[in-house]
Motif scaffolding. Structure first.
Motif, PDB file in Angstrom:
ATOM      1  N   PRO A   1     -18.794  20.721 -36.655  1.00 50.85           N
ATOM      2  CA  PRO A   1     -18.077  20.485 -37.916  1.00 50.85           C
ATOM      3  C   PRO A   1     -18.662  21.318 -39.058  1.00 50.85           C
ATOM      4  CG  PRO A   1     -18.668  18.411 -36.864  1.00 50.85           C
ATOM      5  CD  PRO A   1     -19.365  19.483 -36.103  1.00 50.85           C
ATOM      6  N   VAL A   2     -17.797  21.628 -40.027  1.00 51.37           N
ATOM      7  CA  VAL A   2     -18.201  22.406 -41.178  1.00 51.37           C
ATOM      8  C   VAL A   2     -17.829  21.629 -42.438  1.00 51.37           C
ATOM      9  CG1 VAL A   2     -17.934  24.603 -42.403  1.00 51.37           C
ATOM     10  CG2 VAL A   2     -17.669  24.533 -39.906  1.00 51.37           C
ATOM     11  N   LEU A   3     -18.810  21.379 -43.296  1.00 51.27           N
ATOM     12  CA  LEU A   3     -18.542  20.732 -44.581  1.00 51.27           C
ATOM     13  C   LEU A   3     -18.366  21.828 -45.612  1.00 51.27           C
ATOM     14  CD1 LEU A   3     -18.302  18.278 -46.419  1.00 51.27           C
ATOM     15  CD2 LEU A   3     -20.771  18.179 -46.551  1.00 51.27           C
ATOM     16  N   VAL A   4     -17.140  21.940 -46.135  1.00 52.32           N
ATOM     17  CA  VAL A   4     -16.820  23.000 -47.085  1.00 52.32           C
ATOM     18  C   VAL A   4     -16.871  22.446 -48.500  1.00 52.32           C
ATOM     19  CG1 VAL A   4     -15.096  24.707 -47.768  1.00 52.32           C
ATOM     20  CG2 VAL A   4     -15.285  24.027 -45.363  1.00 52.32           C
TER      21      VAL A   4
ATOM     22  N   LEU B   1     -14.986  28.619 -40.092  1.00 52.52           N
ATOM     23  CA  LEU B   1     -14.090  27.502 -39.780  1.00 52.52           C
ATOM     24  C   LEU B   1     -13.289  27.768 -38.513  1.00 52.52           C
ATOM     25  CD1 LEU B   1     -12.736  26.493 -43.290  1.00 52.52           C
ATOM     26  CD2 LEU B   1     -13.929  24.998 -41.694  1.00 52.52           C
ATOM     27  N   LEU B   2     -12.920  29.015 -38.306  1.00 52.70           N
ATOM     28  CA  LEU B   2     -12.104  29.362 -37.148  1.00 52.70           C
ATOM     29  C   LEU B   2     -12.882  29.299 -35.847  1.00 52.70           C
ATOM     30  CD1 LEU B   2      -9.943  32.339 -38.422  1.00 52.70           C
ATOM     31  CD2 LEU B   2      -9.157  30.077 -37.785  1.00 52.70           C
ATOM     32  N   GLU B   3     -14.165  29.656 -35.895  1.00 50.91           N
ATOM     33  CA  GLU B   3     -14.907  29.839 -34.650  1.00 50.91           C
ATOM     34  C   GLU B   3     -16.026  28.857 -34.403  1.00 50.91           C
ATOM     35  OE1 GLU B   3     -15.927  33.944 -33.659  1.00 50.91           O
ATOM     36  OE2 GLU B   3     -14.670  34.538 -35.363  1.00 50.91           O
ATOM     37  N   SER B   4     -16.306  28.000 -35.347  1.00 49.15           N
ATOM     38  CA  SER B   4     -17.437  27.082 -35.182  1.00 49.15           C
ATOM     39  C   SER B   4     -17.194  26.058 -34.077  1.00 49.15           C
ATOM     40  CB  SER B   4     -17.697  26.364 -36.499  1.00 49.15           C
ATOM     41  OG  SER B   4     -18.714  25.407 -36.317  1.00 49.15           O
ATOM     42  N   ASP B   5     -18.248  25.711 -33.365  1.00 52.45           N
ATOM     43  CA  ASP B   5     -18.166  24.656 -32.373  1.00 52.45           C
ATOM     44  C   ASP B   5     -18.530  23.313 -32.993  1.00 52.45           C
ATOM     45  OD1 ASP B   5     -19.584  26.857 -29.936  1.00 52.45           O
ATOM     46  OD2 ASP B   5     -17.494  26.281 -30.195  1.00 52.45           O
TER      47      ASP B   5
ATOM     48  N   LEU C   1      -9.635  31.177 -49.950  1.00 52.67           N
ATOM     49  CA  LEU C   1     -10.801  30.687 -49.233  1.00 52.67           C
ATOM     50  C   LEU C   1     -11.659  31.890 -48.892  1.00 52.67           C
ATOM     51  CD1 LEU C   1     -11.948  28.060 -48.003  1.00 52.67           C
ATOM     52  CD2 LEU C   1     -10.674  28.584 -45.936  1.00 52.67           C
TER      53      LEU C   1
ATOM     54  N   GLN D   1     -13.877  31.147 -44.027  1.00 53.84           N
ATOM     55  CA  GLN D   1     -12.683  31.118 -43.177  1.00 53.84           C
ATOM     56  C   GLN D   1     -13.048  31.432 -41.734  1.00 53.84           C
ATOM     57  OE1 GLN D   1      -9.159  31.492 -44.647  1.00 53.84           O
ATOM     58  NE2 GLN D   1      -8.116  31.816 -42.723  1.00 53.84           N
TER      59      GLN D   1
END
Lengths: 145, 145
Positions: free
Chosen positions: A140-143, A134-138, A126, A131
């Motif tokens: 949602p993340v569309l990967v 994804l760890l720190e976002s407040d 990844l 990465q």
């Protein structure tokens, strides 16, 4: 639903694939997008500056010209889809930092990004910046792959 | 856009938040959803029977009962949003494998899941199941935070 989608743009083909998905999603959800390009500062390229024939001013100027080119590509796609698109290019050693700061500052409620960037799918499972986001976002993340 | 969204749920609050996001998106896109719960069987270690108060079968029964409860919950939420929803309960020592297989089998074009589940330090690590699904799922993954 998602009203303001952040599209991190590094200019790679993988990221443009994610941008197209993000714009399509924005069109369907009737949201607006914010395209962000992060430029690595000259000092972050320290290990290659001996190889670079250019000094800091020229490098930075070139980098921001490239940024404009990438962001214009995104703007064109957004215009074709009939969705509002704002953009910005910023200097930051760590793209994920700028991505998260921008998402927060712009009030984005979704980040759409590729699983990998310029290094491509071969080296890492990844991408490092994906990465970190994804760890720190407040939000949602569309990967996308 | 996305027409068939897979919602893997483990019963954790974050997985239910992800299911809600997936259902809301499906409603917006006119898509259908498939809720999936994977029961992880207890590893069969001979002396463990003396240590744990319940037998393998009893564990599996109560795990399935709980799993069905989670699935019923998600299906009810989908129904309330007028989103067509089917559900299935699987058993697999590595849930991520079952998730990827299900997505492939059903021809899902998007997976919506939490960034981590019951295990893992809350926001410090990316869940191993989520990581695996992003890397091997073959479709975009919306990661709920």
């Amino acid at each position: 639903m998602f009203k303001h989608i952040l599209l991190p743009v590094d200019g790679s083909e993988l990221c443009m694939h994610a941008v197209r998905l993000g714009i399509e999603l924005a069109r369907t959800c009737r949201s607006r997008v914010f395209a962000l390009h992060v430029v690595a500062p000259y000092h972050a390229m320290a290990n290659v500056t001996e190889l670079l024939a250019v000094g800091e001013t020229a490098y930075t100027r070139e980098a921001f010209l490239h940024a404009e080119h990438y962001l214009l590509a995104v703007q064109t796609l957004a215009d074709s889809a009939g969705i509002e698109c704002r953009s910005d290019s910023v200097l930051n050693d760590h793209p994920h930092e700028a991505i998260l700061q921008t998402a927060h500052a712009q009030g984005c409620d979704l980040i759409v990004m590729a699983s990998h960037g310029w290094h491509g799918v071969t080296r890492l499972l990844l991408g490092s910046q994906t990465q970190e986001v994804l760890l720190e976002s407040d939000v949602p993340v569309l990967v996308c792959r | 856009m996305y027409q068939h969204i897979l919602l893997p749920i483990d019963g954790s609050a974050i997985s239910l938040r992800a299911a809600d996001a997936g259902i809301a998106l499906a409603a917006k896109l006119g898509a259908r959803v498939h809720a999936l719960h994977v029961v992880v069987p207890l590893p069969t270690i001979p002396f463990l029977d003396e240590i744990i108060a319940t037998s393998n079968f009893a564990y599996e029964d109560s795990a399935r009962v709980a799993g069905n409860r989670y699935l019923d919950d998600v299906c009810a939420r989908a129904k309330a949003a007028n989103v067509p929803c089917l559900s299935s309960l699987e058993s697999d020592a590595t849930p991520q494998r079952a998730i990827v297989a299900k997505a492939r089998l059903l021809g899902c074009d998007l997976i919506v899941m939490g960034c981590n589940g019951w295990r893992g330090l809350d926001r410090l690590l990316l869940g191993s199941a989520t990581q695996h699904v992003i890397v091997h799922g073959g479709v975009p993954v919306l990661v709920e935070r």
